[in-house]
Design a protein around this motif. Structure first.
Motif, PDB file in Angstrom:
ATOM      1  N   LYS A  91       3.059   6.688  17.120  1.00  0.00           N
ATOM      2  CA  LYS A  91       3.184   6.531  15.671  1.00  0.00           C
ATOM      3  C   LYS A  91       3.409   7.893  15.011  1.00  0.00           C
ATOM      4  O   LYS A  91       2.703   8.852  15.338  1.00  0.00           O
ATOM      5  CB  LYS A  91       1.891   5.917  15.114  1.00  0.00           C
ATOM      6  CG  LYS A  91       1.950   5.682  13.622  1.00  0.00           C
ATOM      7  CD  LYS A  91       0.580   5.417  13.002  1.00  0.00           C
ATOM      8  CE  LYS A  91       0.702   5.377  11.501  1.00  0.00           C
ATOM      9  NZ  LYS A  91      -0.464   5.832  10.772  1.00  0.00           N
ATOM     10  N   MET A  92       4.384   7.958  14.103  1.00  0.00           N
ATOM     11  CA  MET A  92       4.544   9.190  13.338  1.00  0.00           C
ATOM     12  C   MET A  92       3.394   9.271  12.348  1.00  0.00           C
ATOM     13  O   MET A  92       3.183   8.355  11.560  1.00  0.00           O
ATOM     14  CB  MET A  92       5.874   9.213  12.586  1.00  0.00           C
ATOM     15  CG  MET A  92       6.085  10.508  11.836  1.00  0.00           C
ATOM     16  SD  MET A  92       7.666  10.624  10.976  1.00  0.00           S
ATOM     17  CE  MET A  92       8.804  10.900  12.308  1.00  0.00           C
ATOM     18  N   SER A  93       2.640  10.339  12.424  1.00  0.00           N
ATOM     19  CA  SER A  93       1.441  10.410  11.599  1.00  0.00           C
ATOM     20  C   SER A  93       1.021  11.855  11.374  1.00  0.00           C
ATOM     21  O   SER A  93       1.142  12.694  12.279  1.00  0.00           O
ATOM     22  CB  SER A  93       0.353   9.609  12.315  1.00  0.00           C
ATOM     23  OG  SER A  93      -0.895  10.127  12.036  1.00  0.00           O
ATOM     24  N   LYS A  94       0.550  12.089  10.158  1.00  0.00           N
ATOM     25  CA  LYS A  94       0.146  13.447   9.821  1.00  0.00           C
ATOM     26  C   LYS A  94      -0.926  13.946  10.771  1.00  0.00           C
ATOM     27  O   LYS A  94      -0.909  15.087  11.220  1.00  0.00           O
ATOM     28  CB  LYS A  94      -0.359  13.492   8.377  1.00  0.00           C
ATOM     29  CG  LYS A  94       0.787  13.437   7.376  1.00  0.00           C
ATOM     30  CD  LYS A  94       0.306  13.213   5.962  1.00  0.00           C
ATOM     31  CE  LYS A  94       0.304  11.749   5.620  1.00  0.00           C
ATOM     32  NZ  LYS A  94       0.186  11.423   4.213  1.00  0.00           N
TER      33      LYS A  94
ATOM     34  N   THR B 137       8.267   1.924   5.946  1.00  0.00           N
ATOM     35  CA  THR B 137       7.537   0.820   5.319  1.00  0.00           C
ATOM     36  C   THR B 137       8.045   0.570   3.903  1.00  0.00           C
ATOM     37  O   THR B 137       8.255  -0.568   3.492  1.00  0.00           O
ATOM     38  CB  THR B 137       6.019   1.138   5.343  1.00  0.00           C
ATOM     39  OG1 THR B 137       5.609   1.069   6.703  1.00  0.00           O
ATOM     40  CG2 THR B 137       5.219   0.165   4.512  1.00  0.00           C
TER      41      THR B 137
ATOM     42  N   THR C 262      -1.213   8.121   0.225  1.00  0.00           N
ATOM     43  CA  THR C 262      -2.299   9.013  -0.163  1.00  0.00           C
ATOM     44  C   THR C 262      -1.628  10.373  -0.287  1.00  0.00           C
ATOM     45  O   THR C 262      -1.087  10.892   0.697  1.00  0.00           O
ATOM     46  CB  THR C 262      -3.381   9.038   0.933  1.00  0.00           C
ATOM     47  OG1 THR C 262      -3.813   7.703   1.147  1.00  0.00           O
ATOM     48  CG2 THR C 262      -4.556   9.908   0.529  1.00  0.00           C
TER      49      THR C 262
ATOM     50  N   ALA D  69       2.036  -1.033   6.565  1.00  0.00           N
ATOM     51  CA  ALA D  69       2.314  -1.008   8.009  1.00  0.00           C
ATOM     52  C   ALA D  69       1.096  -1.549   8.753  1.00  0.00           C
ATOM     53  O   ALA D  69       0.019  -1.696   8.173  1.00  0.00           O
ATOM     54  CB  ALA D  69       2.647   0.404   8.465  1.00  0.00           C
TER      55      ALA D  69
ATOM     56  N   ASP E  77      -0.947  -0.336  10.785  1.00  0.00           N
ATOM     57  CA  ASP E  77      -2.158   0.498  10.896  1.00  0.00           C
ATOM     58  C   ASP E  77      -3.208   0.092   9.859  1.00  0.00           C
ATOM     59  O   ASP E  77      -4.381   0.393  10.005  1.00  0.00           O
ATOM     60  CB  ASP E  77      -1.805   1.994  10.720  1.00  0.00           C
ATOM     61  CG  ASP E  77      -1.062   2.281   9.424  1.00  0.00           C
ATOM     62  OD1 ASP E  77      -0.377   1.376   8.917  1.00  0.00           O
ATOM     63  OD2 ASP E  77      -1.170   3.418   8.917  1.00  0.00           O
TER      64      ASP E  77
ATOM     65  N   CYS F  38       0.843  -1.200   0.000  1.00  0.00           N
ATOM     66  CA  CYS F  38       0.000   0.000   0.000  1.00  0.00           C
ATOM     67  C   CYS F  38       0.876   1.247   0.000  1.00  0.00           C
ATOM     68  O   CYS F  38       1.710   1.443   0.886  1.00  0.00           O
ATOM     69  CB  CYS F  38      -0.916   0.009   1.219  1.00  0.00           C
ATOM     70  SG  CYS F  38      -2.203  -1.228   1.060  1.00  0.00           S
TER      71      CYS F  38
ATOM     72  N   GLY G 233       8.271   8.064   8.439  1.00  0.00           N
ATOM     73  CA  GLY G 233       7.462   6.892   8.813  1.00  0.00           C
ATOM     74  C   GLY G 233       7.053   6.099   7.579  1.00  0.00           C
ATOM     75  O   GLY G 233       7.139   4.870   7.537  1.00  0.00           O
ATOM     76  N   HIS G 234       6.609   6.812   6.533  1.00  0.00           N
ATOM     77  CA  HIS G 234       6.281   6.134   5.270  1.00  0.00           C
ATOM     78  C   HIS G 234       7.514   5.411   4.738  1.00  0.00           C
ATOM     79  O   HIS G 234       7.441   4.269   4.290  1.00  0.00           O
ATOM     80  CB  HIS G 234       5.830   7.140   4.203  1.00  0.00           C
ATOM     81  CG  HIS G 234       4.596   7.896   4.568  1.00  0.00           C
ATOM     82  ND1 HIS G 234       4.438   9.223   4.297  1.00  0.00           N
ATOM     83  CD2 HIS G 234       3.470   7.516   5.186  1.00  0.00           C
ATOM     84  CE1 HIS G 234       3.255   9.624   4.726  1.00  0.00           C
ATOM     85  NE2 HIS G 234       2.648   8.597   5.273  1.00  0.00           N
TER      86      HIS G 234
ATOM     87  N   HIS H   9       6.607  11.271   4.854  1.00  0.00           N
ATOM     88  CA  HIS H   9       7.450  11.411   6.048  1.00  0.00           C
ATOM     89  C   HIS H   9       8.324  10.174   6.240  1.00  0.00           C
ATOM     90  O   HIS H   9       8.171   9.169   5.535  1.00  0.00           O
ATOM     91  CB  HIS H   9       6.619  11.790   7.278  1.00  0.00           C
ATOM     92  CG  HIS H   9       5.499  10.854   7.628  1.00  0.00           C
ATOM     93  ND1 HIS H   9       5.712   9.594   8.138  1.00  0.00           N
ATOM     94  CD2 HIS H   9       4.149  11.010   7.555  1.00  0.00           C
ATOM     95  CE1 HIS H   9       4.554   9.024   8.384  1.00  0.00           C
ATOM     96  NE2 HIS H   9       3.583   9.855   8.019  1.00  0.00           N
TER      97      HIS H   9
ATOM     98  N   LEU I 178       7.150   3.498  12.678  1.00  0.00           N
ATOM     99  CA  LEU I 178       8.195   4.426  13.056  1.00  0.00           C
ATOM    100  C   LEU I 178       7.512   5.389  14.028  1.00  0.00           C
ATOM    101  O   LEU I 178       6.438   5.926  13.729  1.00  0.00           O
ATOM    102  CB  LEU I 178       8.728   5.184  11.842  1.00  0.00           C
ATOM    103  CG  LEU I 178       9.941   6.008  12.230  1.00  0.00           C
ATOM    104  CD1 LEU I 178      11.144   5.505  11.461  1.00  0.00           C
ATOM    105  CD2 LEU I 178       9.743   7.463  11.980  1.00  0.00           C
TER     106      LEU I 178
END
Ligand SMILES: Nc1ncnc2c1ncn2[C@@H]1O[C@H](COP(=O)(O)OP(=O)(O)OP(=O)(O)O)[C@@H](O)[C@H]1O
Ligand SMILES: [Zn+2]
Length: 464
Positions: A263-266, A43, A31, A223, A225, A28, A39-40, A37, A257
């Protein structure tokens, strides 16, 4: 034998693809509504390493990684910025491509949702025809009650826990999910048999994976999530349409990450854009740092850890460069000392340890330990000036680097004789006590990444 941890069975399993030596793998992708980032990247690099290891083992891997270029998040972002959704999607898609190239992640196909609307409509229509989906005023929904195995991937069996997406009055159950969303005023739309609208998120991945990989395939990644609801929904739709089970043989999920454990996330506002990381650190340092943890564990971000990774990689690179120099410039001896014979056998043992580690669900930290062990022998080979041991270590490191891709030779063909010449001129200047000019050459070479090491009257040099 390669073993992988399969989220679907919650077990370590022997890896046996459907049609060896072919491995079909879907991951995946992003988006594209904001900067990618780190974190992406975790993966994407994790699955790139998995792919490259499979190739090293002799598999042919077809790797599909999608781009979600239409989505509520993109539409909202475009509204905030006062630009079109297409502009937002294009901007971040281009950035993503650039960053992936730097990180040496090259999926075979990068399908975009908006190029596959017809395929998605066909998929949804088939689900409606087969009775797995229903049409309402607001869109088309998957009828979860019609599919008996829902919850198998996540292990969530309690229906109350399945609720997802916003509550829409015309959904039969709170856990049904949208396959097609009718456009509200001002939203982008495509024509369909049901209404002018756009696809739901989950259906994209089922459609694009089957288009490029067939009705059943080997590996699906992302990941953790995404396990619920995204991957659970992908399975339900695809098994419903194709009548196959299991639709995907191995479900692999990477760990987060994190930043201070979160979690690193927007949405949490704690992201570190990948472009910023790559401004301060070479892609090789980032690949090394990301692969220094097992892909399923959590990995906590900090700039200091990247600094540490840089220092450690720099040391290893210096050894590798030196080994290359010895193998290139010096000659085989034709006779080995006792320690050299032992060292060469040791390297072959270390090579086995590398493969054992990677065969154990891609255990990269242990694989790195094997590389470091080999480089310790490499340092001894440099000290002793052993061509044969240098070669043995270098051959193993090059093999391991087919997976890690951090030791690429940075020497430009043809540059070395000119550096030799400058170093020689500097030595002559030193003999003539022309210190200032000699220092000028040293500092200019330093700026160009060439380090000089004076050993008495001799000067050695190497790339920094
Ligand atoms: N912190 C993270 N660590 C590891 N992988 C991640 C992380 N965040 C996202 N991913 C993975 O990166 C890929 C792209 O994710 P996607 O663009 O959907 O992110 P997102 O969920 O929109 O991001 P965010 O969580 O930051 O809002 C997916 O496979 C996703 O699982
Ligand atoms: Zn997906």
């Amino acid at each position: 034998m390669l073993k992988v941890f399969n989220t679907l069975t919650r077990r370590l399993e022997d890896f046996k693809p459907l049609e060896p030596p072919l491995v079909r793998m879907y991951v995946c992708g992003p988006t594209v509504y904001d900067h990618s980032h780190i974190g992406h990247a975790r993966t994407w690099v994790a699955f790139d390493i998995i792919k490259k290891y499979l190739r090293l083992k002799g598999y042919n891997v077809i790797h599909v990684q999608n781009i979600t270029d239409i989505d509520d998040k993109i539409i909202n972002r475009a509204r905030e910025l006062g630009v079109s959704w297409k502009e937002v999607a294009d901007t971040y898609t281009n950035e993503y491509f650039e960053l992936m190239k730097k990180l040496k992640v090259f999926p075979t196909v990068h399908p975009r949702v908006t190029d596959h609307i017809d395929d998605i409509i066909e998929f949804v229509q088939d689900l409606v025809d087969k009775g797995y989906a229903y049409v309402t005023q607001s869109g088309v929904y998957f009828d979860v009650d019609k599919y008996p195995y829902y919850g198998q991937l996540s292990g969530i069996k309690d229906k109350k826990m399945w609720s997802q997406e916003e509550f829409v009055k015309d959904k039969k159950n709170p856990y049904d999910f949208a396959l097609w969303k009718c456009a509200k005023p001002g939203e982008p739309w495509w024509d369909s048999p049901w209404c002018k609208g756009r696809p739901g998120w989950h259906i994209e991945c089922s459609t694009m994976s089957s288009k490029y990989l067939g009705k059943q395939f080997d590996v699906h990644g992302g990941a953790r999530d995404l396990i619920f609801p995204h991957h659970e929904n992908e399975i339900a739709q695809s098994e419903a349409r194709f009548g196959v089970r299991p639709w995907v043989k191995y479900w692999l999920h990477s760990g987060y990450l994190t930043v201070k454990g979160e979690k690193m996330s927007k949405s949490l506002g704690n992201i570190v854009p990948l472009k910023d990381v790559l401004k301060s650190f070479e892609p090789e340092v980032v690949r090394y740092w990301l692969s220094s943890a097992h892909y399923r564990t959590e990995l906590d971000f900090s700039w200091e850890r990247l600094e540490e990774a840089k220092r450690s990689l720099t040391r290893m690179r210096m050894t590798v460069d030196e080994l290359r120099k010895i193998v290139k410039k010096e000659s085989p001896k034709g006779k080995l000392d006792e320690w050299e014979i032992k060292a060469i056998y040791e390297v072959s043992k270390i090579r086995n340890e590398f493969y054992d580690a990677m065969d154990n669900d891609f255990n990269t930290p242990e694989a790195w330990a094997a590389v470091r062990e080999a480089l310790r022998l490499g340092n001894k080979a440099i000290e002793e000036g052993s061509w044969e041991v240098s070669l043995a270590v270098l051959e193993f490191v090059n093999e391991a680097d087919k997976v890690f891709e951090v030791f690429e030779e940075r020497v430009h063909e043809g540059v070395e004789p000119f550096i030799d010449l400058l170093v020689e001129v500097r030595s002559k200047l030193r003999e003539m006590k022309q210190w200032e000019l000699a220092d000028y050459i040293r500092s200019k070479l330093d700026e160009l990444g060439v380090k000089l090491l004076d050993k008495g009257k001799e000067t050695e040099w190497r790339f920094a």
